[in-house]
Design a protein around this motif. Structure first.
Motif, PDB file in Angstrom:
ATOM      1  N   ARG B  17      -7.756  -6.855  -2.586  1.00  0.00           N
ATOM      2  CA  ARG B  17      -6.607  -6.075  -2.118  1.00  0.00           C
ATOM      3  C   ARG B  17      -7.034  -4.956  -1.177  1.00  0.00           C
ATOM      4  N   TYR B  18      -8.189  -4.358  -1.472  1.00  0.00           N
ATOM      5  CA  TYR B  18      -8.597  -3.172  -0.715  1.00  0.00           C
ATOM      6  C   TYR B  18      -9.468  -3.520   0.493  1.00  0.00           C
ATOM      7  N   GLY B  19     -10.213  -4.625   0.397  1.00  0.00           N
ATOM      8  CA  GLY B  19     -11.246  -4.951   1.378  1.00  0.00           C
ATOM      9  C   GLY B  19     -10.905  -4.634   2.828  1.00  0.00           C
ATOM     10  N   PHE B  20      -9.853  -5.235   3.336  1.00  0.00           N
ATOM     11  CA  PHE B  20      -9.518  -5.060   4.746  1.00  0.00           C
ATOM     12  C   PHE B  20      -8.811  -3.738   5.032  1.00  0.00           C
ATOM     13  N   LEU B  21      -8.555  -2.944   3.995  1.00  0.00           N
ATOM     14  CA  LEU B  21      -7.947  -1.631   4.222  1.00  0.00           C
ATOM     15  C   LEU B  21      -9.007  -0.576   4.500  1.00  0.00           C
ATOM     16  N   GLU B  22     -10.297  -0.937   4.283  1.00  0.00           N
ATOM     17  CA  GLU B  22     -11.387   0.006   4.465  1.00  0.00           C
ATOM     18  C   GLU B  22     -11.668   0.172   5.965  1.00  0.00           C
ATOM     19  N   PRO B  23     -11.473   1.397   6.498  1.00  0.00           N
ATOM     20  CA  PRO B  23     -11.645   1.581   7.952  1.00  0.00           C
ATOM     21  C   PRO B  23     -13.081   1.376   8.426  1.00  0.00           C
ATOM     22  N   ARG B  24     -14.075   1.580   7.512  1.00  0.00           N
ATOM     23  CA  ARG B  24     -15.467   1.412   7.936  1.00  0.00           C
ATOM     24  C   ARG B  24     -15.866  -0.053   8.060  1.00  0.00           C
ATOM     25  N   LEU B  25     -15.007  -0.940   7.579  1.00  0.00           N
ATOM     26  CA  LEU B  25     -15.271  -2.371   7.742  1.00  0.00           C
ATOM     27  C   LEU B  25     -15.216  -2.677   9.235  1.00  0.00           C
ATOM     28  N   ILE B  27     -14.317  -4.496  11.621  1.00  0.00           N
ATOM     29  CA  ILE B  27     -13.531  -5.524  12.290  1.00  0.00           C
ATOM     30  C   ILE B  27     -12.370  -4.857  13.011  1.00  0.00           C
ATOM     31  N   LEU B  29      -8.722  -6.019  14.656  1.00  0.00           N
ATOM     32  CA  LEU B  29      -7.836  -7.157  14.743  1.00  0.00           C
ATOM     33  C   LEU B  29      -7.276  -7.218  16.152  1.00  0.00           C
TER      34      LEU B  29
END
Lengths: 239, 104
Positions: B17-25, B27, B29
């Motif tokens: 749920r949180y993974g793609f909400l992390e700004p340091r990730l 990626i 879009l």
């Protein structure tokens, strides 16, 4: 923070809780079921409640509890959990433009609360052109947190009296989910590609359900999204 | 063992749920990914309500005696005409549970 600002935050919270109300009502029987099945599978009352409080994922909880009861190993339970929960990757990716700019505590909180229901309401309320609009965080918190509270109270009720409530699953409360989602999706169909996306998802999800295909929800969703996108590209449809 | 199961399940679900909400990730879009994702809400929600409405315990149920289908059709008509989410939800639930109560 000034008084008026506080007030409007709580009003937005309440507005979110109200928007979530039909879905919160619909989830009550599943919460009761999650609590009573957990007890039935041999979890103690504390562990049964912890499932809902910490894991907070209806389908994954029900399936995992069934597997624990059947004596299935931890590895299989975790792989199944990953399959069931994989649709949430899609939700967090879709909400990334809205939630990732928020402060840490908001990101973590809304991330933890990002269920089908929260996604339905906050993503369903978005206009097609507003993909990077700033999210009303208090409204989203109202949706997510009220839903979390109802889910946990229902689980507690299931732990306390679950086995005494007859035929819970024959009440048809799942219609509330269908009614809410139809009410959210239908007004969004304002372009041919969205209509096609919805029809493909609909047929695919029913087929997956009939053939009991695991992860049918994810397969049907991705298929609908892909066909909708391809149609829009092929016809040069503007958003 | 059950505590461990609960903790690991919680980790997997939170990360999904949180993974793609992390700004340091790292990626970003791009426009076509965002366009693809703009179809996620109608697609996922439909894939959830579809089986509830069309599939009953006996299998595919496309008949007007299927109250789910009847009331879903009613909800669709209401949603198209009123464009009001809450009104549509409440009126179609009233019809659905009214029909159920009537038949008891």
């Amino acid at each position: 923070m000034s008084m008026s600002c506080d007030q409007s935050a709580s009003q937005r919270w309440l507005k979110g809780a109200l928007a979530a109300l039909p879905l919160s009502i619909a989830v009550i029987p599943w919460g009761i079921l999650a609590g009573s099945l957990a007890l039935d599978a041999g979890l103690n009352p504390f562990e049964s409640q912890a499932m809902s409080a910490v894991v907070f994922a209806g389908a994954a909880q029900l399936v995992a509890v069934g597997m624990i009861k059947a004596g299935v190993g931890l590895g299989s339970i975790l792989i199944t959990t990953l399959l069931i929960t994989s649709r949430h990757f899609l939700y967090s990716m879709a909400m990334r433009p809205n939630i990732s700019p928020l402060p840490f505590k908001w990101r973590v909180t809304l991330g933890f609360l990002l269920t089908d229901e929260l996604f339905a309401i906050i993503a369903g309320g978005k206009k097609p052109k507003e993909t990077s609009q700033t999210l009303d965080r208090w409204y989203a918190l109202g949706v997510g947190l009220s839903f979390y509270i109802v889910w946990n109270i229902a689980t507690l009720a299931g732990i306390l009296v679950g086995s005494h409530i007859p035929n819970l699953d024959s009440w048809g409360l799942d219609f509330a989910i269908a009614a809410t989602f139809i009410a959210i999706v239908t007004p969004q169909i304002n372009r041919p590609s969205i209509l096609i996306c919805v029809l493909v998802s609909l047929v695919a999800s029913v087929v997956c359900e009939l053939f009991q295909i695991p992860s049918g929800l994810l397969i049907a969703s991705l298929l609908g999204m892909t066909v909708g996108t391809l149609y829009a590209k092929a016809t040069g449809e503007t958003q | 063992m059950i505590t461990l199961t609960i903790c690991l399940m919680a980790c997997i679900i939170f990360l999904s749920r949180y993974g793609f909400l992390e700004p340091r990730l790292p990626i970003t879009l791009n426009a076509s990914t965002l366009r693809f994702l703009s179809y996620s809400a109608p697609a996922v929600l439909t894939a959830i309500w579809g089986p509830i409405v069309f599939v009953s315990e006996e299998g595919l149920n496309i008949h007007w005696s299927n109250q789910y289908l009847l009331c879903a059709a009613f909800a669709t008509v209401l949603a198209v005409t009123t464009r009001n989410t809450l009104l549509t939800t409440i009126l179609s639930m009233v019809l659905f549970f009214g029909l159920r109560f009537w038949q008891m």
